[in-house]
Design a protein around this motif. Structure first.
Motif, PDB file in Angstrom:
ATOM      1  N   SER A   1       0.847  -1.190   0.000  1.00  0.00           N
ATOM      2  CA  SER A   1       0.000   0.000   0.000  1.00  0.00           C
ATOM      3  C   SER A   1       0.880   1.236   0.000  1.00  0.00           C
ATOM      4  CB  SER A   1      -0.927  -0.010   1.216  1.00  0.00           C
ATOM      5  OG  SER A   1      -0.219   0.370   2.370  1.00  0.00           O
ATOM      6  N   VAL A   2       0.595   2.126  -0.906  1.00  0.00           N
ATOM      7  CA  VAL A   2       1.330   3.394  -0.950  1.00  0.00           C
ATOM      8  C   VAL A   2       0.320   4.515  -0.712  1.00  0.00           C
ATOM      9  CG1 VAL A   2       3.200   2.646  -2.467  1.00  0.00           C
ATOM     10  CG2 VAL A   2       1.070   3.454  -3.468  1.00  0.00           C
ATOM     11  N   ASP A   3       0.767   5.524   0.016  1.00  0.00           N
ATOM     12  CA  ASP A   3      -0.098   6.663   0.305  1.00  0.00           C
ATOM     13  C   ASP A   3       0.340   7.831  -0.574  1.00  0.00           C
ATOM     14  OD1 ASP A   3      -1.467   8.830   1.236  1.00  0.00           O
ATOM     15  OD2 ASP A   3      -0.933   8.548   3.351  1.00  0.00           O
ATOM     16  N   PRO A   4      -0.504   8.220  -1.539  1.00  0.00           N
ATOM     17  CA  PRO A   4      -0.093   9.305  -2.446  1.00  0.00           C
ATOM     18  C   PRO A   4       0.300  10.575  -1.702  1.00  0.00           C
ATOM     19  CG  PRO A   4      -2.080   8.242  -3.255  1.00  0.00           C
ATOM     20  CD  PRO A   4      -1.823   7.679  -1.889  1.00  0.00           C
ATOM     21  N   GLN A   5      -0.281  10.814  -0.540  1.00  0.00           N
ATOM     22  CA  GLN A   5       0.061  12.036   0.197  1.00  0.00           C
ATOM     23  C   GLN A   5       1.486  11.986   0.760  1.00  0.00           C
ATOM     24  OE1 GLN A   5      -1.425  14.878   0.211  1.00  0.00           O
ATOM     25  NE2 GLN A   5      -3.272  14.249  -0.869  1.00  0.00           N
ATOM     26  N   ASP A   6       2.074  10.773   0.809  1.00  0.00           N
ATOM     27  CA  ASP A   6       3.475  10.689   1.210  1.00  0.00           C
ATOM     28  C   ASP A   6       4.384  11.465   0.251  1.00  0.00           C
ATOM     29  OD1 ASP A   6       3.169   9.278   3.514  1.00  0.00           O
ATOM     30  OD2 ASP A   6       3.815   7.342   2.697  1.00  0.00           O
ATOM     31  N   LEU A   7       3.903  11.665  -0.984  1.00  0.00           N
ATOM     32  CA  LEU A   7       4.703  12.405  -1.968  1.00  0.00           C
ATOM     33  C   LEU A   7       5.124  13.768  -1.423  1.00  0.00           C
ATOM     34  CD1 LEU A   7       2.613  11.683  -5.185  1.00  0.00           C
ATOM     35  CD2 LEU A   7       4.888  10.788  -4.653  1.00  0.00           C
TER      36      LEU A   7
ATOM     37  N   LEU B   1      -4.471  19.519  -4.291  1.00  0.00           N
ATOM     38  CA  LEU B   1      -4.867  19.233  -5.673  1.00  0.00           C
ATOM     39  C   LEU B   1      -4.945  17.728  -5.916  1.00  0.00           C
ATOM     40  CD1 LEU B   1      -5.139  20.493  -8.694  1.00  0.00           C
ATOM     41  CD2 LEU B   1      -2.771  19.738  -8.896  1.00  0.00           C
ATOM     42  N   LEU B   2      -3.889  17.025  -5.513  1.00  0.00           N
ATOM     43  CA  LEU B   2      -3.872  15.577  -5.717  1.00  0.00           C
ATOM     44  C   LEU B   2      -4.988  14.916  -4.908  1.00  0.00           C
ATOM     45  CD1 LEU B   2      -2.533  13.076  -6.961  1.00  0.00           C
ATOM     46  CD2 LEU B   2      -1.005  13.000  -4.991  1.00  0.00           C
ATOM     47  N   GLY B   3      -5.169  15.419  -3.680  1.00  0.00           N
ATOM     48  CA  GLY B   3      -6.229  14.851  -2.840  1.00  0.00           C
ATOM     49  C   GLY B   3      -7.596  14.988  -3.494  1.00  0.00           C
TER      50      GLY B   3
ATOM     51  N   ASN C   1      13.584  12.954   1.995  1.00  0.00           N
ATOM     52  CA  ASN C   1      12.458  12.346   1.278  1.00  0.00           C
ATOM     53  C   ASN C   1      12.683  10.845   1.078  1.00  0.00           C
ATOM     54  OD1 ASN C   1       9.927  12.811  -0.298  1.00  0.00           O
ATOM     55  ND2 ASN C   1      11.191  11.941  -1.924  1.00  0.00           N
ATOM     56  N   ARG C   2      13.916  10.500   0.686  1.00  0.00           N
ATOM     57  CA  ARG C   2      14.253   9.091   0.430  1.00  0.00           C
ATOM     58  C   ARG C   2      14.014   8.241   1.677  1.00  0.00           C
ATOM     59  NH1 ARG C   2      20.065   9.349  -0.880  1.00  0.00           N
ATOM     60  NH2 ARG C   2      19.341  10.039  -2.909  1.00  0.00           N
ATOM     61  N   THR C   3      14.286   8.820   2.836  1.00  0.00           N
ATOM     62  CA  THR C   3      14.186   8.043   4.079  1.00  0.00           C
ATOM     63  C   THR C   3      12.901   8.361   4.848  1.00  0.00           C
ATOM     64  OG1 THR C   3      15.434   9.718   5.293  1.00  0.00           O
ATOM     65  CG2 THR C   3      16.698   7.930   4.306  1.00  0.00           C
ATOM     66  N   LYS C   4      11.945   8.963   4.176  1.00  0.00           N
ATOM     67  CA  LYS C   4      10.682   9.362   4.816  1.00  0.00           C
ATOM     68  C   LYS C   4      10.938  10.121   6.118  1.00  0.00           C
ATOM     69  CE  LYS C   4       7.393   6.192   2.735  1.00  0.00           C
ATOM     70  NZ  LYS C   4       6.318   5.233   2.909  1.00  0.00           N
TER      71      LYS C   4
END
Lengths: 374, 371
Positions: free
Chosen positions: A338-344, A362-364, B139-142
């Motif tokens: 599972s990936v969370d787009p907001q992590d971007l 915007l992405l949300g 970013n790479r390491t959150k």
């Protein structure tokens, strides 16, 4: 300047041994009669047995990961098949507080250091650029740019020295990376600041398709050490016993204030650069098959069996351990991630900028519209 | 890299402070009359910011080329080696990627490195470290590995420098997500913003306009320091300031272009036109709110920057203002920038740099006839 008042090394101490250090030969017998620049004793029996188990697990990890790529569960895997002894030795030579700086091909070393296998694979399955906390096991992120991580290793060691930490840093790179400018800058900085780093070059003969002969015409990569005023050593990269002895020596030197050193392991990349590469375009099958008898697992197994150190029960236990790691990998990578787009937007800065907050919104909104229509 | 030790042509030898004492280089700038207004150069404000940061936090270390005994080719680190010792302020081998790469590792292991790139164009060998690691590690390491480090870069022209000593390289950095990019234009901001940069948990590229190094301001240093130390949060990062109030049009500038914009506003005032000047200060994060609020009030804007205009910070500001303020605008937002050429030789740079006349010519073209 920052240097300790250690006596200057002689040229003999800085030049590598005439031949790569080898303690167990290809037939699996303890090599005798060779002299090297230092006396390298054969590691303890239990150490070799433990190392053998790690080799078997490492090979299993390589095979399993390659299979998962074929099954579409991972995007890519640069295998260290054939280089497992280097991988295992790099992890085994470290104490808990030490640091490891790996490259993208050093997955087995990272796992041997104790990092969670599924977290390690986040990079190669494509769910994030790195999946583990570097501080949990003192393992830096796997570096994809070549040789850049060597300077980070120097920095960690430099800070450790300033803070009085008893920390040694082992920094990994390949033969191709030794051509990069950062390789030069890292070795020079480490020597000038006299910091506890062991530069460990896995010379596997190829940088993707380019052979070592087009990378360097130095007598060996370990010979570069003297140019920086540090000791260099060459070791048979498929001989775990020799690797443990040579790296152990280098780590001990660093820990006792003796400064950095360079270790070159002679090994061979048995498979293509990655699954996306076709090694048959630049090397012959005969060349590859000539390395098969030099396999690091085969060699150590033969030695251990000959010395009555490895029983059938041991082998069963070791195989089961390896299989359990493979299962962890299979189960972890077969499960949908599972990936969370907001992590971007969460980690680019310690606090998202106003612009990133706008973009996150915007992405949300896009995602909620998609959610509403699907 | 061969560095040519250029001093700003505008340098006034009388500005030079006496040698720092062993106890405190800050004392050399603070002087005996602490608590009163005194003359402070932009350069010494930077020195003071580093000294105060090093005194406040043992993790802060300063290194780079010639920054130790010499105190840097611009003397910005003068006295730090003597006061804080060889472990806290030291020279490195001459290798910029090495400097930045080592700083990454030191920051990973609990230090707060402040590194000096000797000149703008000599920072380019470090570009891979900056773009691939400094900017991306968190970013790479959150967020597990943050890199609290500052890369100080003497930048931009107007000093009669030879080639490779006058580049306005900000666009390379602002285009790299993960970097905070600051460019002060006053001595007070030099102090406050460098302290904010050093205190930031994020990596900062800190652009120091060389031509302003020896500009002086009257400052109450003790009050400045006390004001800074009483704030827990960065006050300058992400915040633009109004450098001059005005009602007819807004000049938007940063770093070396701010004094030029102020001079243009002064000249315009003599001609009866009231120009507001915004000092952007923080290129990333960018303060859309302050900039756009200002432009909405005047309805006209000109962005001024030394860098070549094509795909530049100035271009970005124009686009942002136009997108956000369209209905408040009485004229298209314009730019006055360097030409799209390599930075010229000293005898030609006056033709390249945005000057008062060129700015006022563009202001004249802001469709006043439609008013």
């Amino acid at each position: 300047m920052n240097q300790l008042s250690t006596p200057a090394l002689t040229q003999e101490q800085m030049l590598p041994s005439q031949q790569p250090v080898r303690l167990i030969d290809e037939s699996g017998t303890a090599a005798v009669g060779r002299t090297y620049k230092e006396n390298y004793p054969l590691p303890a029996e239990q150490t070799l047995l433990r190392g053998y188990a790690q080799l078997v697990t490492g090979r299993r990890i390589n095979d399993q990961a390659s299979a998962l790529v074929r099954q579409g569960r991972m995007a890519v895997y640069p295998s260290s098949h054939g280089q497992e002894a280097c991988q295992v030795a790099a992890a085994m030579c470290l104490a808990d507080g030490d640091w490891l700086f790996p490259t993208y091909r050093d997955t087995v070393a990272v796992m041997a250091r104790g990092v969670d296998p599924v977290q390690v694979m986040e990079l190669l399955r494509g769910s994030w650029h790195s999946g583990y906390d570097p501080y949990e096991h003192n393992v830096a992120t796997q570096s994809t740019p070549l040789a850049t991580q060597l300077l980070h290793a120097v920095g960690v060691a430099h800070a450790a020295k300033l803070k009085g930490q008893d920390t040694v840093v082992v920094a990994l790179c390949g033969d191709g990376a030794s051509s990069e400018g950062d390789f030069h800058e890292a070795l020079n900085f480490a020597a000038v600041f006299h910091v506890p780093v062991v530069f460990f070059v896995q010379n596997n003969e190829y940088a993707i398709s380019v052979p070592l002969s087009q990378q360097s015409v130095a007598p060996s990569l370990a010979h570069k050490a003297i140019g920086y005023g540090m000791p260099g050593e060459r070791v048979d990269g498929n001989d775990l016993a020799a690797l443990l002895a040579v790296l152990g020596n280098a780590v001990q030197r660093a820990r006792s204030g003796g400064g950095p050193s360079l270790v070159e392991a002679h090994t061979y990349r048995m498979q293509s650069h990655t699954n996306a590469d076709d090694a048959s375009r630049y090397r012959t099958a005969d060349e590859v098959s000539a390395w098969e008898p030099r396999d690091p697992l085969l060699r150590l197994r033969t030695y251990l069996l000959g010395a009555n150190l490895l029983t059938e029960a041991d082998e069963g236990r070791i195989a089961a351990e390896a299989e359990s790691v493979a299962k962890v990998l299979r189960d972890g990578l077969n499960a949908d991630v599972s990936v969370d787009p907001q992590d971007l937007f969460r980690f680019v800065y310690s606090e998202p900028t106003p612009q990133l907050l706008e973009q996150a919104q915007l992405l949300g909104e896009e995602l909620s519209r998609e959610g509403a229509t699907s | 890299m061969t560095a040519i030790s250029a001093r700003p042509t505008a340098a006034d030898p009388s500005v030079q402070t006496p040698p720092a004492t062993a106890e405190s280089p800050a004392a050399a700038t603070a002087g005996p009359a602490a608590g009163k207004q005194q003359s402070l150069t932009f350069a010494k404000a930077l020195t003071l910011a580093m000294a105060d940061s090093m005194a406040a936090d043992d993790a802060v270390v300063v290194f780079g080329e010639d920054v130790g005994v010499l105190g840097g080719v611009f003397r910005i680190t003068e006295g730090l080696n003597k006061r804080f010792g060889q472990e806290r302020c030291f020279d490195t081998p001459l290798a910029e990627s090495g400097i930045v790469g080592m700083a990454v590792g030191m920051a990973m292991n609990g230090m707060k490195p402040v590194v000096e790139m000797q000149f703008d164009a000599f920072a380019y060998p470090a570009f891979e470290q900056v773009v691939s690691h400094v900017a991306k590690m968190a970013n790479r390491t959150k967020g597990k590995v943050r890199l609290p480090m500052v890369i100080r870069i003497p930048y931009a022209g107007g000093i009669g420098g030879v080639e490779h000593h006058c580049d306005s390289s900000e666009a390379y950095y602002v285009h790299t997500p993960g970097l905070t990019v600051l460019a002060p234009s006053t001595a007070v901001d030099a102090y406050l913003m460098l302290r904010d940069a050093i205190r930031s948990p994020d990596p900062v590229v800190f652009l120091e306009p060389k031509k302003l190094y020896f500009a002086k301001e009257d400052v109450d240093i003790d009050a400045l320091r006390a004001a800074y130390e009483s704030t827990a949060q960065a006050t300058s990062i992400g915040r633009a300031v109004i450098a001059r109030e005005g009602t007819d049009a807004t000049l938007i500038a940063y770093g070396p272009s701010v004094p030029t914009a102020l001079a243009a506003a002064e000249a315009a005032a003599a001609e009866g036109r009231s120009l507001q000047v915004i000092d952007v200060r923080s290129l990333v994060p960018f303060d859309d709110e302050t900039v756009c609020a200002a432009v909405r009030r005047t309805g006209r804007a000109v962005v001024i920057a030394e860098a070549p205009g094509f795909a530049s910070v100035a271009a970005e500001i124009v686009a942002r203002v136009q997108e956000r303020c369209f209905h408040s605008l009485a004229a298209p937002v314009r730019r006055v920038t360097g030409f799209d050429i390599p930075y010229p030789a000293p005898k030609l740079e006056q033709h390249y740099l945005p000057g008062v006349d060129r700015i006022l010519d563009v202001v004249d073209e802001l469709q006043w006839e439609d008013q």
